[in-house]
Design an enzyme around this catalytic site. Structure first.
Site, PDB file in Angstrom:
ATOM      1  CG  ASN A 216      37.432  43.090  38.740  1.00 33.06           C
ATOM      2  OD1 ASN A 216      36.235  43.325  38.675  1.00 33.06           O
ATOM      3  ND2 ASN A 216      38.340  44.020  38.609  1.00 33.06           N
ATOM      4  CG  ASP A 217      36.469  40.871  34.404  1.00 35.01           C
ATOM      5  OD1 ASP A 217      36.221  41.994  34.883  1.00 35.01           O
ATOM      6  OD2 ASP A 217      37.283  40.680  33.488  1.00 35.01           O
ATOM      7  CB  VAL A 218      34.441  35.509  38.081  1.00 36.44           C
ATOM      8  CG1 VAL A 218      35.427  35.084  37.026  1.00 36.44           C
ATOM      9  CG2 VAL A 218      35.130  35.766  39.403  1.00 36.44           C
TER      10      VAL A 218
END
Lengths: 463, 120
Positions: free
Chosen positions: A389-391
């Site tokens: 997700n964040d990456v």
């Protein structure tokens, strides 16, 4: 008699020299994926040689105790090490590392309680190695507890750094007393180790789980150093060399890891961060989420030239890596170029995701890290995001108000089509909305990772 | 071993450690950390010497714990590192499908078992 001693001594020295050579060659081989497997065998042979030779050490007694301790320690560690799930490797490394630190501290304790140190230098090295070993021991146990989920809270309060500093001062003061020889009472030695153990606890408790890999790596380097110092005390060259090599290699590795995770070491140790801060969530993302059916996604991938898979820890939690690799094999057989793009923090520590993929049978030459793969997204027809997700959140590139601004990300948004496998519509683990999901070229494939991968497999098969 | 020689060893070993892993790719960070964790398991020989020279009950008990912990460090570090690294394969080496882990583990097991059992 002297001749006999001399030859035993010579045998031991030769064995330790051989061990040092095998360790260094082993580590060298472990730093390339082609030779890594043999590296651990080399190092293992070195350990075996040194252990066997030590039984011939002049003046050794207590053989039954030694053998019992070696057998119990080895058996417990072997069974736990063979059984642990690959997802839990980080905490096992922490645990074994803590044991090494504890052993170094124990050597120091035996030497200091005996109080027969001839030189101040020897006593000082014993004390310093003892402090470092004890800190590494208790700190690593806390790290283990946190990663294993035994300790969920991060203990933080005002003046914490001051308290740590006071404990450190107490340990150093007692250490100074013991080393200088003015006050080598058993009580002072006990106090020294109590303060050191406490320091390890109070240093590690405030650090959040996300930062633990860097901390474990640091304690790994520290244990190496403690082993080297105790090696000086015992006049043991194998310990000095192996401990120092690990101390410096571990320090470098710690820096590399911290860099890969976009954190500085000082930040990790002293900022009390590492539990994802959810305070600032950045600018609101606008747009809509566009769902896709597995059948359509499968067709899209089957007729692609190039597919890049971006796995995250969520994939490992869903145990979907085997299904994903099965899907990739189908695509490869159809002539599709498949690559895996791994963000440094995709697993629970840098390199962990590679281990999880390797476990599923993915060859390492299909796996690329951030620097290698980022330019390739522009030529990819499909980027498949699973459990990450964040990456892959482009706001890290362009939204200064976002808490993840500045973090290096995988440029999955540059691919012609993006398919995101995701359980539901909510924001991810960190609570930060992912702008990637709202892009025009992004489609959401809702479902559990494993089920979604299975659906894709049957879709590709039926093309 | 004189103090100066020890310092030379320390310095050269420090450079060696740095150089040996200076170019390690990110994919090997976790196995290499585990591997270096195994290497400092050499503390086992020190712990054996410490216990081997212990006389009082206090020294003996601390020494015993030291050997116990050190053996755990060495053997546990070996077990997990070997497990991780045996899974790293290139496309060329894939050969037959369904590559399963656990095959090469046997040899390592015997080797390490030797460290524990063959010693006396």
């Amino acid at each position: 008699m002297t001749d006999l001693h001399f030859s035993a001594e010579a045998l031991i020295q030769a064995s330790y020299l051989l061990t040092a050579f095998l360790f260094i060659m082993g580590l060298k081989r472990m730093s390339s994926p082609v030779t890594a497997r043999s590296g651990i065998l080399w190092a293992g042979a070195g350990m075996l040689v040194a252990t066997l030779a030590t039984f011939f050490y002049p003046g050794m007694t207590n053989f039954p105790l030694i053998i019992i301790a070696v057998l119990i320690g080895s058996a417990v560690a072997w069974i736990s090490g063979r059984r642990v799930a690959m997802t839990n490797i980080p905490q096992m490394i922490a645990l074994y590392n803590g044991m090494g630190g504890g052993a170094a501290a124990a050597i120091a304790a035996v030497e200091l309680y005996r109080g027969e140190q001839q030189s101040t230098a020897g006593a000082t090295l014993a004390v310093v190695g003892g402090i470092i070993g004890a800190v590494s021991f208790s700190g690593s146990l806390i790290a283990f507890g946190k990663l294993q989920g035994l300790i969920r809270k991060s203990l933080r309060f005002g003046g914490q750094q001051l308290l740590n500093l006071l404990i450190l001062a107490a340990a150093l003061l007692l250490g100074g007393l013991v080393a200088s020889g003015f006050n080598v009472t058993p009580a002072a030695v006990t106090g020294l180790f109590a303060a050191s153990l406490l320091l390890g606890l109070s240093m590690t408790l405030p650090i959040g789980g996300a930062d633990m890999p860097v901390v474990i790596s640091l304690y790994n380097a520290l244990t190496g150093l403690a082993v080297a110092f105790e090696g000086f005390v015992l006049g043991n060259a194998a310990m000095i060399i192996a401990g120092t090599v690990v101390g410096s290699a571990g320090t470098l590795l710690t820096q590399l890891m911290a860099k890969a995770m976009n954190r500085s070491l000082g930040n990790v140790l002293f900022s009390g961060f590492g539990d994802t801060a959810a305070a600032a969530t950045g600018t609101a993302v606008t747009g809509s989420l566009k769902p896709i059916e597995a059948a359509d996604a499968g067709v899209m991938m089957a007729f692609a030239q190039k597919v890049i898979i971006v796995p995250g820890y969520g994939m490992a939690v869903a145990q979907a890596q085997h299904k994903v690799w099965e899907l990739c094999q189908l695509l490869i057989d159809r002539g599709v170029t498949v690559r895996f793009a791994i963000h440094p923090v995709a697993g629970r520590m840098p390199g962990h995701m590679n281990v999880l993929l390797a476990e599923a049978g993915v060859p390492y030459d299909l796996i690329a890290d951030l620097d290698e793969i980022n330019a390739e997204f522009e030529t990819a027809d499909v980027a498949l995001i699973i459990g990450a997700n964040d990456v892959v959140n482009p706001v890290a590139r362009n939204d200064k108000s976002s808490p993840i601004y500045g973090m290096p990300i995988l440029n999955a948004d540059k691919a012609k089509n993006v398919i995101v496998i995701k359980r539901g519509q909510g924001a991810g683990f960190s609570g930060i909305e992912n702008a990637l999901f709202y892009l025009d070229n992004t489609r959401m494939l809702y479902g559990d990772g494993q089920a979604a991968a299975a659906a894709l497999i049957s879709a590709v098969k039926s093309v | 071993m004189t103090g100066v020689v020890a310092l030379y060893i320390f310095m050269l070993a420090a450079f060696t450690g740095y150089e040996v892993i200076a170019k390690v790719p990110v994919i090997l960070h976790t196995p290499l950390m585990s591997g270096s964790n195994f290497v400092h398991g050499i503390v086992l020989v020190g712990a054996m010497v410490a216990l081997g020279s212990a006389t009082t009950p206090l020294e003996k008990s601390i020494g015993f714990i030291g050997v116990l912990l050190a053996a755990g460090n060495a053997v546990g570090g070996y077990a997990v590192t070997e497990r991780m690294l045996e899974m790293f394969k290139s496309s060329g080496a894939r050969g037959g499908k369904g590559s399963k882990g656990g095959k090469g583990g046997k040899d390592g097991q015997d080797g390490q078992g030797g460290a524990a059992k063959g010693s006396p």
